[in-house]
Structure formats: C-alpha cells, structure tokens
Design a protein around this motif. Sequence first.
Motif, short mmCIF file in Angstrom:
data_model
loop_
_atom_site.label_atom_id
_atom_site.label_comp_id
_atom_site.label_asym_id
_atom_site.label_seq_id
_atom_site.Cartn_x
_atom_site.Cartn_y
_atom_site.Cartn_z
N TYR A 130 -0.23 -2.19 -5.12
CA TYR A 130 -1.40 -3.12 -5.44
C TYR A 130 -2.15 -2.79 -6.66
O TYR A 130 -3.14 -3.64 -6.89
N ASN A 162 0.83 -1.34 0.02
CA ASN A 162 0.00 -0.11 -0.08
C ASN A 162 0.84 1.42 0.14
O ASN A 162 0.28 2.23 0.28
N LEU A 163 2.18 1.13 -0.64
CA LEU A 163 2.91 2.42 -0.71
C LEU A 163 2.89 2.47 -2.13
O LEU A 163 2.86 1.65 -2.90
N LYS A 218 0.25 2.80 -6.84
CA LYS A 218 0.48 2.13 -5.69
C LYS A 218 0.81 0.51 -6.12
O LYS A 218 0.12 0.40 -7.19
#
Lengths: 512, 320
Positions: free
Chosen positions: A143, A100-101, A141
């Motif tokens: 994801y 999630n970065l 991101k």
Amino acid sequence: MEKEQLNGLNAIELKGINKSFGSVVANKNIDLTVRKGEILALLGENGSGKTTLMNMLSGIYRPDSGSVFVYGQEVHIYTPQDALNLGIGMIHQHYKLVDNLSAAENIVLGTKTKKQSMSQLAKNIEQLSLHFGLNIDPNKKIYDMSVSEKQTVEIVKVLYRGAKILVLDEPTAVLTPQESKKLFAIITKMKEEGNSIIIITHKLNEVMEVSDRVSVLRKGECVATVETKKSSAEQLTELMVGRAVDLSIERPETFKSDPVLEIVRLGVRNDEGVEMLKDVNFDLRSGEILGVAGVAGSGQKELCEALAGLQKVEKGAILYYKENIVGRTPDEIIRLGISMSFVPEDRLGMGLVASMGMTDNMLLKTYKQSRGGFVKRSPARLKAKALIERLDIITPGTETPVSKLSGGNVQKVLLGREIESQPNVLITAYPVRGLDINSAYTIYDLLNEQKMKGVAILFIGEDLDVLLELCDRIMVLYDGQVQDILQADQVTKEQIGLLMTGQKPRELKEVR
Amino acid sequence: MDLNYLISFIYAVIVAGTPLLLATLGEIITQKAGNLNLGVEGMMYIGVASGFAVAYYTKNPIFFILAAILSGALAAFLYALLTVTLKANQTVTGLALSIFGTGFANFVGETITNTSPTRTAVLDGKLMSYFKPINIPLLSDLPILGRLLFQYNIFVYLAVLIALVTGYFLFNDIRGLNLRAVGENAAAADASGIDVFKYKYLAICFGGALSGLAGAYISVITAGGTWTANSVSGLGWISVALVIFAGWNPYKAIFGSAIFGALRVLRFYLPRQSFNLPNSLYGALPFLVTALVIIFTSIFNSKEIQQPAGCGVNYDREER
Ligand SMILES: Nc1ncnc2c1ncn2[C@@H]1O[C@H](COP(=O)(O)OP(=O)(O)O)[C@@H](O)[C@H]1O
Ligand SMILES: [Mg+2]
C-alpha cells in the motif's frame, strides 16, 4: 519429423481455443504460437479478447474447447497453480497483490518455500532483482508503493517461481516512458536467456520497438500474425480495426472567446500537508483545448480535484466567468457547467459505480435534478442507449454492470456521461489511458467536437505526441508549478520533455 | 479490597473467559480466510447439545469432546458448502446457522430431559471428574500462585495453548501467510498458486471445531453437567465482537477474552450497595466496549489492524 522439430521450438501453441461468457463470445477458434526466446506482441482493440485468451494460459479461465501445448506437450491448465508449475507466469492488468503484506511476503506467497528467515528471503530477492536490474525494497508494504513499484513486485514474483513464459497484460498503460524503457530492457534480457514473452499493449511504437512478432485479435478472432520487422504501424492498425485508419489527429480552428476559467495563484496542500500546487496561474478559453503535460505526480490530480471542488484550496482563486468558485461544493460546480472526469492509474473506481449498469451510472450525475422523491430511469436509459450507439460501446445492454465491460468501454462510458451533461468546461485526465488506437481516436474526435461547440477543455495527458497534435496550447507542470505555457504548433517534443524535468525556460533558450 | 477476593475474581474471570477465547480463535481463523461466519452462537449450541447427548449416553469423556468438536466442524462445513462452493450470502447463511443451532439444542435437550425419569438430565459423575480443576502436587498448593495459575480445568490450559499455536501459525508460518492472503485478496492468493478453496474450507471447519469445543466447555463447566436451556446465551455473539476487539490477533484474544470474561462476572463482584445497576446493563457491556473499539480503530484508521479486506465477499475465479 520436421513438424516435431518445429514443435520443439514453440514455447506455447494454442489450437482452436473458444471461450464465451454467457452470450458474449470472447474468443473464437483462436490459434496462437509463441516461440522460445521471442517476444510476441498481442494486439487488438479493447474487448477483442486478449485478456481472456491470456487468462486461459494462466489458469484463471478454462477454455470451452481447444487445446494448449507447452513446449510441445499437450496440457490442461485448470488452476493458476497448474500454470505456474508449467513455468507460465502472468502479470495481470490489475495487479494481484495483497495490499497489507510486504513485497517479500507477496513474493513467497503460495510457494513451497520451506520456512526461511525473512532476511534470507530478502537476500534471495535482492539477488534475483540485481540479475535483471530491478529495484525493490523487500520490506516495503504494497500500500505504500507506486504503480511501477507494484509492477516490479509482480515481475519478481513470477521470476521467483521460475517462470520461463511471461505474460504481461498492458504493463505500460500506467508507466511513465522512462519506466517503460526499463521494463523493456528487462524483458529483452529475459528473451535473450531463452524465455518467451507475450506482451499486450496498445502503443504501436512499443510494439515496433520491442516485439519479434505480432498477433492481432479482432472481435475474438486471431486475424493475423506478422513479423514485426516486415510490418508497419499502419498495417497493424488496419489489421486491428479491419479498415484503414488515419493516424493523424485533427486540430480544428475555432473562435476563442475571453477566458471562461481563470486560475489565479492557486495553492493546494494534500492530506499530509505537502504543498502539491504552488502559485499556479493560467486561463482557459472556450473553444480551445489546453493540454497539461508533466511527469506523473506533478500536481495533475490536485489541479483536477481543486477545479472540481473535491480538494480544499489553500490559496488563490478559481474564476469562472469572473466569479470566484473556490469553496463551492462539487455539486454546485457541476451545476455551473464544469465537468470533470479522471481516469486513475488503476483505471477503476473513479467516477463510476462498478456494480451498476450504464443507466444507473448516468443517473448518478443527474438524479438530483429530478423533482419529487422518485428517480426517472427511462430518460437515463435512452441517454445510455444513445451513448452506446455514438461511441461504439461494446456491452450486452444498458443494465449490465459496468465492471463486466472491458477497460476501454468503461472509459467511453465515463467520458460520454460527462459530455452528455453539456458542460461549458470539460476537464479530462488521461481519458485514453489503456485505450486501443481506434477508441483513442474516437475520444479525440469527441473532444474536438466539444471544442467546436465552444466548450473549454483542459486535457491532462501522458503521450506528448498526442498533446502536440491535439491541443492548442500546452501547459507544463513540474513539481506543482507551471513551468511554461506554449503554443502547441511552435514547440517540439524535446522542449516539452526538458520542461517536464524541471529545466527553466531561460536555460531552454540557451539550448536553442 | 482483600487479596483473596481479588484472586477469586481473577479466577472467575479466567473461567468465564475461556469459552469466549475458544470461539474467538475459531472465528479469527475463519475471518482470516475471508469468511464472516455469524453462526458462532449456533455452532456453540450444536457443540453443547451433541456433546451433552453423547456424554449422557456413553459416559465417555473422549467421545464427549469428539462429539462436540466434530458436530461444530460439521455445522461449519455446511456453512462452507453454502458460501464457498455455492456462493450464498455469508451474513444470511451465518444467521441461519445461529438460529438453527439454537433450535437444535433446545430440541435435543428437551428430548433428553423428557425421557429421563427425573425430568432433569445430569451427566455421569465419573465423566465430570475429568473436568475438575487440576491438581498438580506442589504447584497447585503454592500460596496465591497456585490458585492463580495451577488450579483451572484442563480446557483453560488447552485454550491458551491453542491461542499460542494459532498465533504462531498465522504470523510465523508460510501457510499462515497464505491464509491471510486468502482473506485479504482471494484473487491475488489464487493467482499466486494458493488453493483458495482448500484454505477456506479448512479454516471454516477449524472455526466450527473450536466453537464446538467451546460448547463442550459450556456443558460441563458453565452449566456444570446439568442440562440447562439457553446455556450459551449470547456468548457466540460476544465472541464475534471479541474478534474485532482483539484486532484479529490470537495473542490479543487471550487478553481480550479475559477482559470480556471480567465484564461478564463483574456484577457478582462489585459491591451491590455502591453499584446498583440493572443486570441487563452488565450483559450489554461487552457490546458497548466493542462499539467503542470500532469507533477508535476507525478514528485511527490503522492499516494493520483491519478486518481482512476480502471478509464477507465470496470468491469466484471467473467473476470480474
Ligand atoms: N469474467 C467475465 N465475465 C463476463 N464477461 C467477460 C469476462 N471477461 C471478459 N468478458 C467479456 O469478454 C470480452 C473480451 O474481454 P477482454 O478479454 O477483457 O478484452 P481485451 O483484453 O482484449 O480488452 C469483452 O466483451 C468482455 O466484456
Ligand atoms: Mg484486457
């Protein structure tokens, strides 16, 4: 004097490296040299200790004994930070990114970068990417990224740290051929700039194409190091396996019955409402292997899941012996004799419980059939033992968590379990993803064996050469549609390649 | 409702919310490092007892604060030793810490009261005067605003300051980024060259220090400087819930602790005749609200507001 000069040429020298995990000897007295400005391919069957050896370079593991020299200096690498300080960067088989970065945040992570504005950082990253012809969106991101985008982030991450020695652990296992080509261009450029690269791959054509030298590991020992130019795929395979291996794949003739499975006008939408399969029609007969070719994301996953009852079908029918099975639960479908195994891109997570041993994983599929409230473990244990024998699975025992096995062995467990349930229809997606040659051939033999028993097999694959040799017919998927279904012995790789990019059969004929 | 009544309600809310804010901030940082420390309640008790004992015998306000902070940090250090280095189960270790802390406080408190001639233990008046509501000439005397903003004890301002600093640290400083990475995916952080163990130890000890500080608050503000048994009475557990309520965000924790503070004082401010609910129901309100928040966050399944992915899992570099 002469020796010193030679040392100066070597980016890395490993001497007498040993490493064990409990009773498993992963690396035994390994010597390995990587020169400046070369690409060294590291070859070996699954479980032969390649990842373990490289993890000792990158500071994840510590050797039990042996010494490491970097640019001629003896060093002790205790942590990943030590490795990075020495200019060693590793791109792990399972990417080590924080989901999630953003890309940029992952890249600066852990660096001594003084606080700089994100836009400045993005600029730096862009420059770096441009230099190597990489394409990256710093603000995306993780994801939201595809595997190949994630890999690019990993590459930029090590470049940003100024790595001069790059280790890539099976980087192409999950890439499309085009993406692999790009990757090779990048590492070739790095090599030309004087950097050293170690690449682990199971694809011999890639080894021949990109590497200068090859080191071969077998059962934890380094058995040979050869110049790529003076070697051949056959020789390398023999070194790896320890005996000569026939590299052709059989296609046994079988009696083919009426269709077991008929797919009629199948339409499927994914969770976001995007149409993933459109009007798909085909049939599958017993005793045949129907190959499915297509660029990643053309609807392969949705097809598998629809057939296994895991995906909601929007339109059309799936006829199993003339009976529509749309709407049945996955459990009912398994009991009908339709079995599905899917090896996802990250090769983890689908179908097996990582923290359980083989016995318990065998039980997952069958425990519902046992009577009473108790589960009988001994038959499952026997089956697990039989699988270990038959498929040469390397594991300390039936109760060892499957997460401890090497990737190839995990896949053997996955496919072996499906076959153990004696299905009528076997759907298998990417079963040889990341497998070494020998294991891959074990899997092909296994599939052929099932085919001769009269099982109807749907084989979703990546390697066109394999599809052409192994399958009876090949169906090409493009954008969720069936482009064409062809007899495998009557088409060429190029024709299938064209169909995969969306060209219509008629255009094809004109080309011909 | 008249204005004075509202203002005193808000004042009470802030005073009740401050220890929650301190402990919550500590637990946010701890969880951001990937450790779920359920020992907050215990660490607060340890802070209460150590702080009180030191204040009682030395009468020194600095020693009092230091004792509370350091004892909380020491308790957290033990937790870190067990979970980070020895890889003990985080939940079990945290629960054990909570049980131990409660017992420790009772033991210390009883010892002090039993040795005191009056059988009660009250802190020195001079020491207590340091923690009275502040009085800034002019500002504190402003109508309405003075009471709303400038008449709290120093802990309140300190807590808000700590919230702002930790928020800035987490979201704007590269070390904060590193800390988040440790909690999300320790293996990735490790491979990036971050000293995972150092970050975990520091974050966990920081969390304990803030719990200890919250304990100091309880000694002198909530309990008013008199030894009171069971003075923490669940505030630690509410703080753990508040971490979720605040979405692991120190800024939101400021508002969250105000809301939870309100839930705690609500029963004194709602007119009895129209809301005649049992007291225990009020006590349960914070948890009820947290349950609702958990339900809503999982319905909307936000990728951004999630417990750090590695929370509760111990990291071992060689494990796979
Ligand atoms: N962290 C670990 N814990 C236990 N066993 C391990 C670990 N890492 C590797 N092994 C074992 O060491 C052997 C070599 O594994 P690995 O280096 O991953 O092989 P390769 O990369 O060549 O496929 C395997 O038998 C594997 O099960
Ligand atoms: Mg490997």
